[in-house]
Design a protein around this motif. Sequence first.
Motif, PDB file in Angstrom:
ATOM      1  N   LYS A   1       0.834  -1.202   0.000  1.00 63.27           N
ATOM      2  CA  LYS A   1       0.000   0.000   0.000  1.00 63.27           C
ATOM      3  C   LYS A   1       0.862   1.244   0.000  1.00 63.27           C
ATOM      4  O   LYS A   1       0.631   2.191  -0.751  1.00 63.27           O
ATOM      5  N   ALA A   2       1.875   1.201   0.855  1.00 59.36           N
ATOM      6  CA  ALA A   2       2.742   2.376   0.975  1.00 59.36           C
ATOM      7  C   ALA A   2       3.459   2.668  -0.341  1.00 59.36           C
ATOM      8  O   ALA A   2       3.487   3.806  -0.812  1.00 59.36           O
ATOM      9  N   SER A   3       4.046   1.629  -0.941  1.00 59.93           N
ATOM     10  CA  SER A   3       4.823   1.906  -2.159  1.00 59.93           C
ATOM     11  C   SER A   3       3.920   2.319  -3.315  1.00 59.93           C
ATOM     12  O   SER A   3       4.322   3.099  -4.168  1.00 59.93           O
ATOM     13  N   LEU A   4       2.686   1.856  -3.323  1.00 66.42           N
ATOM     14  CA  LEU A   4       1.775   2.293  -4.383  1.00 66.42           C
ATOM     15  C   LEU A   4       1.429   3.769  -4.200  1.00 66.42           C
ATOM     16  O   LEU A   4       1.351   4.517  -5.170  1.00 66.42           O
ATOM     17  N   GLU A   5       1.233   4.162  -2.954  1.00 61.77           N
ATOM     18  CA  GLU A   5       0.955   5.576  -2.683  1.00 61.77           C
ATOM     19  C   GLU A   5       2.070   6.457  -3.198  1.00 61.77           C
ATOM     20  O   GLU A   5       1.836   7.457  -3.866  1.00 61.77           O
ATOM     21  N   LYS A   6       3.300   6.016  -2.885  1.00 62.06           N
ATOM     22  CA  LYS A   6       4.465   6.811  -3.292  1.00 62.06           C
ATOM     23  C   LYS A   6       4.522   6.942  -4.808  1.00 62.06           C
ATOM     24  O   LYS A   6       4.917   7.973  -5.334  1.00 62.06           O
ATOM     25  N   ALA A   7       4.149   5.877  -5.485  1.00 62.82           N
ATOM     26  CA  ALA A   7       4.318   5.865  -6.933  1.00 62.82           C
ATOM     27  C   ALA A   7       3.225   6.623  -7.661  1.00 62.82           C
ATOM     28  O   ALA A   7       3.219   6.731  -8.869  1.00 62.82           O
ATOM     29  N   ARG A   8       2.299   7.164  -6.900  1.00 65.91           N
ATOM     30  CA  ARG A   8       1.165   7.854  -7.522  1.00 65.91           C
ATOM     31  C   ARG A   8       1.628   9.049  -8.333  1.00 65.91           C
ATOM     32  O   ARG A   8       2.411   9.849  -7.888  1.00 65.91           O
ATOM     33  N   SER A   9       1.140   9.181  -9.538  1.00 72.56           N
ATOM     34  CA  SER A   9       1.434  10.396 -10.291  1.00 72.56           C
ATOM     35  C   SER A   9       0.214  10.815 -11.073  1.00 72.56           C
ATOM     36  O   SER A   9      -0.450   9.993 -11.701  1.00 72.56           O
ATOM     37  N   ALA A  10      -0.068  12.086 -10.985  1.00 76.56           N
ATOM     38  CA  ALA A  10      -1.279  12.568 -11.652  1.00 76.56           C
ATOM     39  C   ALA A  10      -1.154  12.441 -13.153  1.00 76.56           C
ATOM     40  O   ALA A  10      -0.084  12.590 -13.718  1.00 76.56           O
ATOM     41  N   GLY A  11      -2.264  12.166 -13.796  1.00 75.44           N
ATOM     42  CA  GLY A  11      -2.273  12.128 -15.254  1.00 75.44           C
ATOM     43  C   GLY A  11      -1.562  10.937 -15.846  1.00 75.44           C
ATOM     44  O   GLY A  11      -1.389  10.854 -17.054  1.00 75.44           O
ATOM     45  N   ALA A  12      -1.184   9.990 -14.990  1.00 74.68           N
ATOM     46  CA  ALA A  12      -0.443   8.839 -15.517  1.00 74.68           C
ATOM     47  C   ALA A  12      -1.296   8.049 -16.505  1.00 74.68           C
ATOM     48  O   ALA A  12      -0.813   7.614 -17.538  1.00 74.68           O
ATOM     49  N   ILE A  13      -2.562   7.884 -16.135  1.00 72.19           N
ATOM     50  CA  ILE A  13      -3.410   7.077 -17.000  1.00 72.19           C
ATOM     51  C   ILE A  13      -3.616   7.750 -18.342  1.00 72.19           C
ATOM     52  O   ILE A  13      -3.564   7.121 -19.394  1.00 72.19           O
ATOM     53  N   SER A  14      -3.836   9.040 -18.337  1.00 68.95           N
ATOM     54  CA  SER A  14      -4.079   9.695 -19.623  1.00 68.95           C
ATOM     55  C   SER A  14      -2.819   9.696 -20.468  1.00 68.95           C
ATOM     56  O   SER A  14      -2.903   9.664 -21.689  1.00 68.95           O
ATOM     57  N   SER A  15      -1.647   9.691 -19.808  1.00 70.30           N
ATOM     58  CA  SER A  15      -0.421   9.627 -20.614  1.00 70.30           C
ATOM     59  C   SER A  15      -0.325   8.290 -21.314  1.00 70.30           C
ATOM     60  O   SER A  15       0.317   8.158 -22.352  1.00 70.30           O
ATOM     61  N   ALA A  16      -0.965   7.306 -20.764  1.00 67.07           N
ATOM     62  CA  ALA A  16      -0.973   5.991 -21.409  1.00 67.07           C
ATOM     63  C   ALA A  16      -2.017   5.947 -22.516  1.00 67.07           C
ATOM     64  O   ALA A  16      -2.076   5.004 -23.284  1.00 67.07           O
ATOM     65  N   GLY A  17      -2.866   6.976 -22.559  1.00 64.48           N
ATOM     66  CA  GLY A  17      -3.914   6.999 -23.577  1.00 64.48           C
ATOM     67  C   GLY A  17      -5.190   6.320 -23.133  1.00 64.48           C
ATOM     68  O   GLY A  17      -6.029   5.941 -23.953  1.00 64.48           O
ATOM     69  N   LEU A  18      -5.356   6.159 -21.821  1.00 63.86           N
ATOM     70  CA  LEU A  18      -6.562   5.482 -21.329  1.00 63.86           C
ATOM     71  C   LEU A  18      -7.372   6.405 -20.433  1.00 63.86           C
ATOM     72  O   LEU A  18      -6.842   7.344 -19.864  1.00 63.86           O
ATOM     73  N   ARG A  19      -8.661   6.067 -20.316  1.00 63.45           N
ATOM     74  CA  ARG A  19      -9.486   6.764 -19.342  1.00 63.45           C
ATOM     75  C   ARG A  19      -9.570   5.924 -18.076  1.00 63.45           C
ATOM     76  O   ARG A  19      -9.489   4.697 -18.151  1.00 63.45           O
ATOM     77  N   PRO A  20      -9.753   6.571 -16.938  1.00 64.65           N
ATOM     78  CA  PRO A  20      -9.829   5.793 -15.696  1.00 64.65           C
ATOM     79  C   PRO A  20     -10.884   4.694 -15.753  1.00 64.65           C
ATOM     80  O   PRO A  20     -10.663   3.595 -15.258  1.00 64.65           O
ATOM     81  N   GLU A  21     -12.033   4.971 -16.413  1.00 60.46           N
ATOM     82  CA  GLU A  21     -13.099   3.961 -16.442  1.00 60.46           C
ATOM     83  C   GLU A  21     -12.620   2.685 -17.119  1.00 60.46           C
ATOM     84  O   GLU A  21     -13.051   1.587 -16.759  1.00 60.46           O
ATOM     85  N   GLU A  22     -11.762   2.837 -18.123  1.00 58.73           N
ATOM     86  CA  GLU A  22     -11.300   1.650 -18.836  1.00 58.73           C
ATOM     87  C   GLU A  22     -10.526   0.740 -17.901  1.00 58.73           C
ATOM     88  O   GLU A  22     -10.715  -0.470 -17.872  1.00 58.73           O
TER      89      GLU A  22
END
Lengths: 153, 578, 781
Positions: free
Chosen positions: C485-506
């Motif tokens: 849980k902790a390491s996932l929190e740290k790795a959080r970055s905004a807009g990461a999903i859209s940089s991959a070309g995906l929407r969160p719903e996908e």
Amino acid sequence: MTGVEMDDLLREFGRDQKHLTQILHKVQAEYGYIPPQAIRWIARHVNTTENEVYGVLTFYNAFRLRPGGKHLVTVCQGTSCHVRGGARIFDEMKKELGVEPGETTSDRMFTLETVNCFGCCAIGPTVVINGTYFSQVSVEDVHSIIAEYRKRK
Amino acid sequence: MLTHPSQLTAWKARILEESPVPKKTVVVSNGTCGRASGSLAIIEAFGQELERRDLRETVGLEVTGCHGFCELEPNIVIYPEGIYYGRLKPEDVPMVIEKTILKNKVVDPLVYADPKTGRRYALQKDIPFYRKQMRLLTEDNLRIDPNRIDDYVLADGYQALAKALFDMTAEEVIREIDAAGLRGRGGAGFPTGKKWEFCRNESADRRYIICNADEGNPGTYMDRSILAANPHSVIEGMIIGAYAIGAAEGYIYVRMEAPQAVRQVTIARDQARKFGLLGKSILGSEFHFDIQIVEGAGAFVCGEETSLMSSIEGRRAVSRQRPPFPAQSGLWGFPTNINNVETWANVPLIIKRGAEWYSQIGTSKSKGTKIFSLVGKIRHAGQVEVPMGIKLREIIYDIGGGIKDGKKFKAVQTGGPAGGFLPAEFLDLAMDYDNVVQAGSTMGSGGMIVLDETTCMVDLARHYMHFTQEESCGKCVPCRVGTRQMHDILVRITRGEGEEEDLARLEDLGDSIRVASLCGLGQSAPNPVLSTLRHFREEYVEHIKHKKCGARVCKELISLPGQEARPTDRKAKKLKHD
Amino acid sequence: MIKLKINGREIAAEPGTTVLEAAQSNGISIPNLCAAKGLTSYGGCRLCLVEIKGRRGYVPACCTPVEENLEITTETPQLRELRRLTLELILSEHPHACLICSEKKNCEEYKSTIRKVGEVTGCVLCPENGQCRLQEVVEELKVERVRFPASYRNFEVRREDPFFDRNYNLCILCARCVRVCAEVRGASALTVVFRGPQAVIGTALDRPLLDSGCQFCGACVDVCPTGSLTERALKGAGLPDETRSTICPLCSVGCTLEVGLRKGRVISSYPKDGDPVNSGQACVKGRFVLRDVIHTPRRSLRPMLRRHGELADVSWDEALDLVAQRLTSNPERGPAFVVSSQLSLEDQYVARKFALNILNTEPVLDSPSPSAPSAYRAVLQEQGISPQLNFELASLPAAGVILAAGTDIALSHPILWVNVLKAVQRGAKLIVWNPGESTLDRWATLSLRTKPGTELAVLGYLSRWLLECRPKDQWASRPGYEELKASLEKARSAGAISSAGLRPEEVQSVGRLIDEARPAVFLCGPGLVGRPDAAELIRMLWNIAQLVEARIIPLAAENNERGVVELWLPAAANGLSLDQVVQGVEKGRFQTLYLAGTFPPLGESRPESLIVQDCFRGANDSLADVVLPAATWAETEGTFVNVEGRIKKYKRLLDPVAMSKPDWWIFCRLAEKLGSKGFVYQSAAEIAEEMSKTVPALHEASSHHLKKSRPSFVLEDKKPASRFIPLGVAGGTAGIASETPASQNWLDSPDYYRGLNLCQEVKGLRRLREKTRLHDRKQEG
């Protein structure tokens, strides 16, 4: 025909194979025939292969892959029209236009098709041209009707 | 939007209150035959003339579906008297208005005259064509404009639905249909109540119902006429059926060659949705049901149940082996009930007036009425609705007026390409499902093509085989290949190249194809041939042995020029059809 | 079992089978043409009509499910007559002169009516003669005349596609080809076109099969009951003298193939029916290309030595003497020893033993790209977990949701795809995750297309979403949960999903599916596991798999890649990688280079001594001092371990061509020349025996073990730990980071066998790959 055009055309249909015949009707209504390039878009839309789409569209009489002539001449081959002399009318029409059913005249004016019953059985023989119904057609009528359409150009 | 059955009766009351009854009403028959004969010009002429004379307020102009007397179209009926004028021309309109509407006098030349006796009948109900009919389903065609749901409600439309939904359980509805003795009008004559029960009893997440409006039999057009003239009757029947069976989705599969039917049933369906008669919580009940309309694409085989379902699924419409039957495994594998248009149209009638009343009509095993397409060499071609059990003779002579052009009755073809022939010896046959089968034919969907001595039975058999070849789906060997062999033999015979053994060949092939084919199309394809071989064998022998065609139809066998059978001499009528 | 009666005989039938199948498994023959095992019932030929008591008319046995107490009659005079008539109708449209000819048994002797017509006008001219189902049925029904006028449809024979011809003049429209292509392979390249008497089998707009999505797996050719679809290479080849089994060496599935041999040459290759791995299916390589691998003119035939600048044929003794000498001439600048990863376990075992014990050098595998299972295991072993790698293809159809990431298995592992398709047909959800379009997209419930390099962001989001939105009590008690849980929190970055070309719903939909539609299987191909950041991806994927109890299957590409994983440690652990050897050669580090595997073409900087050992001649031959001809797998016995971890032994198909020898034999003789006594194996079986004792994972590779009825698999920990592993750990790339990003290989199938490039060798395969070439495919983003 572009992808954008096709997308617009197909928008109203769900992306399921059950809409295939209705989609084909719409595409043909739009272009007058099913353009071979359209098959790819249609296949994508309903999530199947082009081969499947082609197999379906060639099964039915309704769909053609080549543009037709200016006037679609359909002669009824139903039994009631047949016993009321429909075979003679059909022969006469073939002679008048010089083509076999499914073909278009070389001046691209007329495409000849047959249908297996218009439902005008009480008043046959029946010929329909571009949605206009001619009933109780006689041999002379064949010539005069076609002449009339030739004049229209 | 109706949310309670009481609102239906209120609606009817309101219509009666609010619409003034005009002094006179002109009702124009505007079905497919009507239009093809020129009804639109008549409507326009009336519209203009009434306008010109400033009569629009006092004289009503109604446009309805098919009145049934197709031979005499375009026709009108003038109410309240019910005066019938047939073979109307636009130039007749001023006279009609002048004399009949304004002066209550009949226009003699337009009055129907019996071609045999010369007697004149001014009133529609008296005309022999109509008098002997029992027009339970079709009489309303004279009063209903298919574009107006009000007309249907006025005719007590959707009352049966209200009764079924709120006063009956689903099982009770099925029992009622069963007790009425309704049998499938599409041709098989299977007891409808039982069919519904099979489907209902099959456990599944969902079920479907289908209205088979493919009506491919050449010579038949009553289904499309019902759909074009009184589409709500079919829709109401389907909703009741869906309630009984437990289906939430229904399909109406209409052949594309019936554009008017497609149009009218779509308009009616949309109206039903608008008024809460289709969709969620119908009439405020807990029943949800909606209808999708699918247009055919030019394949006769789609009239066969399994092929029809393949077509709705968007695939090649080949037939599937039964069992499993659609009631067990149909659309996308779910239990599906398929009925013909006329069958569905009978449902509201039965629910409204009760099974007991309904079962009084008809014979012991075939209840109710049947609509026949009476066409061919008959004087008065059209749609006739008669009680089961009526004699063939009555239909041909009393209603149909006998054979055209003074010719003799040769046979009547019933059941289309799946049926057979009833020659003169069967004129006293009481027409019901089982009698016709015993006589060697089938009732089919109700086609009755009347033939006289100018019809060559061999040519007709060849015509039917050609039809089968064009319409075969191509999946099974006996139908795809076998009917071609039969067709080729018949072509040879009509060309004067027949051999003695050909008749035995035809019978062998025919018998084999009947038992070996996969679906009804193939199984019944040899019927016209076998039937003509049974009843008109001498014509075949004449073609083969003597190279003669008695009816003078087969081109290669006609020795003298100018002796071909001529088609009718009438000039073609041409009018706009939108 | 269901009890019913056929012709008065009580028989028992499996529920869910048809009357036809029940009859056949009880030795009762009912003539049939359109029914085929594994395909849905068709009911088109009408030959199998039978009578059932209580049912009207006749019913086709192939369409009738067995029911308790059915009473069936299969033979009556009427049925016989009806079947004959039906068959005669079929024959009226199929050239039948030979079929009913009274001289057909003597024809071979007299052949009085043969002309060079180029068309099939009778059995004698038909490639299927003697192997034709239609002939069998004609025999069975004893049809001796056709009472109907014959009609020849006069289609042009379709010869424009690779590998097989289509002659629809012989087609009886049984639609087996259409059904197998749609139902078993999911390709739908063939369909029935038009209807009624015009009905014919074809493709959209009558295009060649190459343009219609066909992958040339040959299933249609195998299932066709007439000579309508025939393999071109078999025309005129005659029937095989004998048939032997082998394992295909051209991908990691390892299909069992039935190979036809005639006069010592392979003429045909068919998939084995009922095989637990490929059950009657194959792909273009195993089906059509196999014979070219063995019989290519490029075969290296004789040992050769370079004398006076030219390579000359020598005896094995002479060649091996020189090799032995060169290998030990300079101990400081020792030899580099490259071994082909496609060799059998026995070859590789001996090669390693030879290199380690005799040459004192670490052998190097010739595969440049990281192996998915190898990388996967290495990353997890670093965390002290021995993951399960074994699985059975036959278990895939039971999955509820399958994630195929970084792979188009329909192209790279066709047989794997056949099993995944079965799952999808049973309602399993398919999630496809690739950088570009793939053939799987059509079947996907969800299709994710991301830019390469954004995969970590996607997995990170998915992990966090599962933890936050679908918490489950049982997770918290598992070791490693809090750290995760902790390491996932740290790795959080905004807009990461859209940089991959995906929407969160996908991505949320993916999460929902893998959580709900269990059991879940993650198929990981090189597009994911071959990436430079694969280590972290694997860790993330592992954790997600623990959250939803999914099975991860890293996809091995080559025929023995899974075996390599057991025999070899990851290269960077100790020793060299192939890249390092290449660099070393350039820098002159090695005196001798012994290539028993493929190697990039050497330029000017070649070592003093170059020994090339391969089945095929290649570019490096022109620089070699010694050329040793190796036998292909087909010319010796051996063992491969397939992608499932299944240990598959194969027997020799033919004797080694010319003077070639199995690799293990070459290494053993060399070892002897160098004075060793530990290489006195007389057969590959003896090597396997020793290997099964010294390599615990390969314990079941001994012949003794393989005699048992249950299949042999690599031994592994059956209950690996299911804890979470920490993310963001430095290092631990364990030799999987490579110079060449393998992510564009996500569509590839190994189209090579040792030094033979199959696309160069076989034009048909080249044309096919060009059509579906992955590298040229447009990648989104």
